[in-house]
Structure formats: structure tokens, C-alpha cells
Design a protein around this motif. Structure first.
Motif, short mmCIF file in Angstrom:
data_model
loop_
_atom_site.label_atom_id
_atom_site.label_comp_id
_atom_site.label_asym_id
_atom_site.label_seq_id
_atom_site.Cartn_x
_atom_site.Cartn_y
_atom_site.Cartn_z
N CYS A 83 0.60 -1.23 -0.01
CA CYS A 83 0.11 -0.25 -0.05
C CYS A 83 0.81 1.24 -0.17
O CYS A 83 0.13 2.38 -0.31
N PHE A 84 2.15 1.27 0.39
CA PHE A 84 3.06 2.29 0.29
C PHE A 84 3.61 2.51 -0.95
O PHE A 84 4.63 2.21 -1.23
N VAL A 85 2.78 3.39 -1.78
CA VAL A 85 3.26 3.28 -3.15
C VAL A 85 3.26 4.90 -3.45
O VAL A 85 2.76 6.02 -2.97
N CYS A 86 3.97 5.09 -4.74
CA CYS A 86 3.87 6.65 -5.33
C CYS A 86 2.70 7.08 -5.80
O CYS A 86 1.82 5.98 -6.24
N GLU A 87 2.07 8.13 -5.18
CA GLU A 87 0.83 8.76 -5.57
C GLU A 87 0.52 8.85 -7.03
O GLU A 87 -0.46 8.76 -7.72
N HIS A 88 1.84 8.87 -7.88
CA HIS A 88 1.82 9.11 -9.38
C HIS A 88 1.60 7.79 -10.24
O HIS A 88 0.84 7.62 -10.87
N CYS A 89 2.85 7.13 -10.01
CA CYS A 89 3.05 5.87 -10.81
C CYS A 89 2.60 4.56 -10.00
O CYS A 89 2.38 3.52 -10.75
N ARG A 90 2.12 4.85 -8.78
CA ARG A 90 1.49 3.41 -8.17
C ARG A 90 2.47 2.55 -7.85
O ARG A 90 1.92 1.31 -7.80
N GLN A 91 3.93 2.56 -8.08
CA GLN A 91 4.80 1.62 -7.80
C GLN A 91 5.12 1.64 -6.27
O GLN A 91 5.24 2.86 -5.82
N PRO A 136 14.30 6.41 -1.77
CA PRO A 136 13.95 8.02 -1.38
C PRO A 136 12.63 8.39 -1.87
O PRO A 136 12.22 8.11 -2.99
N LEU A 137 12.03 9.14 -1.12
CA LEU A 137 10.67 9.89 -1.45
C LEU A 137 10.54 11.15 -0.99
O LEU A 137 11.31 11.66 -0.25
N ILE A 138 9.59 11.89 -1.56
CA ILE A 138 9.11 13.40 -1.05
C ILE A 138 7.82 13.36 -0.84
O ILE A 138 6.78 12.82 -1.48
N SER A 139 7.39 13.95 0.22
CA SER A 139 5.98 13.75 0.78
C SER A 139 5.29 15.48 0.21
O SER A 139 6.16 16.25 0.60
N LYS A 140 4.00 15.37 -0.38
CA LYS A 140 3.20 16.45 -0.29
C LYS A 140 2.00 16.33 0.39
O LYS A 140 1.57 14.92 0.84
N GLU A 141 1.05 17.22 0.37
CA GLU A 141 -0.21 17.18 1.07
C GLU A 141 -1.02 16.05 0.11
O GLU A 141 -1.93 15.31 0.86
N SER A 142 -0.57 15.98 -0.92
CA SER A 142 -1.64 15.41 -2.00
C SER A 142 -0.91 13.65 -1.93
O SER A 142 -1.53 12.76 -2.42
N GLY A 143 0.09 13.40 -1.15
CA GLY A 143 0.69 11.96 -0.95
C GLY A 143 2.06 12.10 -1.21
O GLY A 143 2.69 13.02 -1.04
N ASN A 144 2.57 10.82 -1.19
CA ASN A 144 4.01 10.42 -1.12
C ASN A 144 4.53 10.17 -2.64
O ASN A 144 3.45 9.36 -3.29
N TYR A 145 5.62 10.55 -2.96
CA TYR A 145 5.99 10.45 -4.47
C TYR A 145 7.30 9.97 -4.36
O TYR A 145 8.29 10.28 -3.79
N CYS A 146 7.83 9.01 -5.59
CA CYS A 146 8.93 8.55 -5.76
C CYS A 146 9.68 9.98 -6.21
O CYS A 146 9.04 10.56 -6.91
N VAL A 147 10.75 10.11 -6.23
CA VAL A 147 11.73 11.13 -6.64
C VAL A 147 11.60 11.50 -8.01
O VAL A 147 11.60 12.53 -8.48
N PRO A 148 11.60 10.57 -9.10
CA PRO A 148 11.54 10.74 -10.58
C PRO A 148 10.22 11.29 -10.91
O PRO A 148 9.82 12.19 -11.46
#
Length: 284
Positions: free
Chosen positions: A127-135, A141-153
Motif C-alpha cells: 500500500c506504500f506506493v507513489c501517488e503518481h506511478c503507483r509503484q 527515497p521519497l518526497i512527501s506533499k499534502e497530496s501524497g508520497n512520491y518517488c523522486v522521478p
């Protein structure tokens, strides 16, 4: 072993024709063995005799019939279980009482399954996936925003700004100067290269300068005190012909009264109030 030697090691009773137990190559009658070597059951506190199955866990022992969940009392024999505050619990009871819930799907994270922790919350690994690519992000490494967590790319593609100086991605923080983003460590004085992110600075031709460099290179000098005139924090100054004064320095050269907003007279490079300058030719 001779007949005379085949006796209980402890009570010396003959063991011929009787059940016995070997311990360290020494024979013991069942009664002595149970009294000397038996472990005591954590649940019923009775000895676990040689004829009973002894179930052990981390130095503790139970009768087979006593090895049960401390909450629902179902048998734990050959079933998965977990320990909580010295109590043994079946997987279901442990999950209901102790396991955390996944921040994404809100379901229980079962004991033994891998979980991810971030900012005080827990996720199933899947369930701990990138908000954009869903991987799955995993430990990458990750970057967190209010909309969710994202992988760096994905974050760089979707959100990142690029520093006006080094042209690299700004992943957090940064400052804006003339509507352009900068890393804090890249925002430097255009002359001496001092970092300006925590400093007051001035701008000249769209380039930032620290106060020392700006004053040295560009600032006008007060005709009275000769110090630089920067106009910082709303400071006012007076201009007359080719000269400038701090407003607090624009005073009569004789009596020192302020001339701000008042008429004044000049003679050579001096300025005077009307009273002190009466009789002078130049009147402003």
C-alpha cells in the motif's frame, strides 16, 4: 550394566522391569525424574511430567493442554502466535488488540507481515506506493506533499522547480528572487559569493548583492555623514542636485535643526535653515 548397577541414580531403587528415564546417561525412575527435572507449566503451575509433552517458548514451558491464547483460550499448538506483555495471543487476537492499521487501506497489518513506517503512520508494503506511478516505494527515497508520497522521478516530473543558478531540482525549501527559484545554498552575493538566504541584500540590474558589496559598489554616500544610503526598511533620504542625505542627516549646518519639509538655503556645499542662512544668495 550389571544387575546390581541398574538402579535409580537418585533413590537407588532397582529399575529392573520398571519404566525409567535416561538423563546424561544416568537412569532415573519416573518418580525421581519428574521430581528433579520436570519443568513447571506457566499456566497451571504443575510439573510437566515425563509422560507429557513439554512445549517451550523463550525459556518458559507449558503442558500441551495449557498452551492456549491468553484472550480467546483457543489452543496455540502448531498455530502461529505472538507474545504481548508476557501473554501469548493467537494471530487474530493479537491483530485485534495490538496490530496497527494501514494508513492507506485501513486494514490490520498482520503480525509477521512487512510494514512501512513514515511520519508516525504505517502502511502495508504493497500500500506504500507513489501517488503518481503507483509503484511500491519501499525504502527508496521519497518526497512527501499534502497530496501524497512520491518517488523522486515522479515528483521531479510533476512538481519540481529548477534552481536558476545550478539548474538542478529544488526538492524542498528554496527561495524566490525576481520570480525565479533558487536553492538556498545557491542564492549568493553576485560579488563576494556570500550566502544571502539569511541576510539582508540589495538588487542591482536583477543581480543580488550583500549590503557590504552593494554599498561599496553602488550606494550613494550621504553628504553629511558620508555613510551609504540604501533605503532599506523604508528609510527615507533627501536628494538635491547631485547630492543626497539621510533624512536624519538633512540638518542646518549651523544650528542642526532638521530641514526635512522646510525651506533651506545653500552656500557652496553647506545647507542652512532660513534663519541661519539669511543674507545668502541661494534660497530654496
Amino acid at each position: 550394566m550389571t544387575t546390581a548397577q541398574f538402579d535409580c541414580q537418585y533413590c537407588t531403587a532397582s529399575l529392573l522391569g520398571k519404566k525409567y528415564v535416561l538423563k546424561n546417561d544416568n537412569p532415573y525412575c519416573v518418580s525421581c525424574y519428574d521430581r528433579i527435572f520436570s519443568n513447571y507449566c506457566e499456566e497451571c503451575k504443575e510439573p510437566i511430567e515425563s509422560g507429557s509433552k513439554d512445549l517451550g517458548y523463550k525459556g518458559r514451558h507449558w503442558h500441551e493442554a495449557c498452551f492456549n491464547c491468553a484472550k480467546c483460550n483457543h489452543s496455540l499448538v502448531e498455530k502461529p502466535f505472538a507474545a504481548k506483555d508476557e501473554r501469548l495471543l493467537c494471530s487474530e487476537c493479537y491483530s485485534n488488540e495490538c496490530s496497527c492499521k494501514c494508513f492507506h487501506c485501513k486494514r490490520t497489518i498482520m503480525p509477521g507481515s512487512r510494514k512501512m513506517e513514515f511520519k508516525g503512520n504505517y502502511w502495508h508494503e504493497t500500500c506504500f506506493v507513489c501517488e503518481h506511478c503507483r509503484q511500491p516505494i519501499g525504502t527508496k527515497p521519497l518526497i512527501s506533499k499534502e497530496s501524497g508520497n512520491y518517488c523522486v522521478p515522479c515528483f521531479e516530473k510533476a512538481f519540481a522547480h529548477y534552481c536558476s543558478f545550478c539548474k538542478k531540482v529544488i526538492t524542498s525549501g528554496g527561495i524566490t528572487f525576481h520570480d525565479q527559484p533558487w536553492h538556498k545554498e545557491c542564492f549568493l552575493c553576485s560579488s563576494c559569493r556570500k550566502e544571502l538566504c539569511e541576510e539582508e541584500f540589495m538588487s542591482r540590474d536583477d543581480y543580488p548583492f550583500c549590503l557590504d558589496c552593494y554599498n561599496h559598489l553602488y550606494a550613494k554616500k550621504c553628504a553629511a555623514c558620508t555613510k551609504s544610503i540604501t533605503g532599506l526598511r523604508g528609510a527615507k533620504f533627501i536628494c538635491f542636485q547631485d547630492r543626497q542625505w539621510h533624512s536624519e542627516c538633512f540638518n542646518c549646518g549651523k544650528c542642526s535643526v532638521s530641514l526635512v519639509g522646510e525651506g533651506f538655503l545653500t552656500q557652496n556645499k553647506e545647507i542652512f535653515c532660513r534663519k541661519c542662512g539669511s543674507g545668502l544668495e541661494t534660497d530654496i
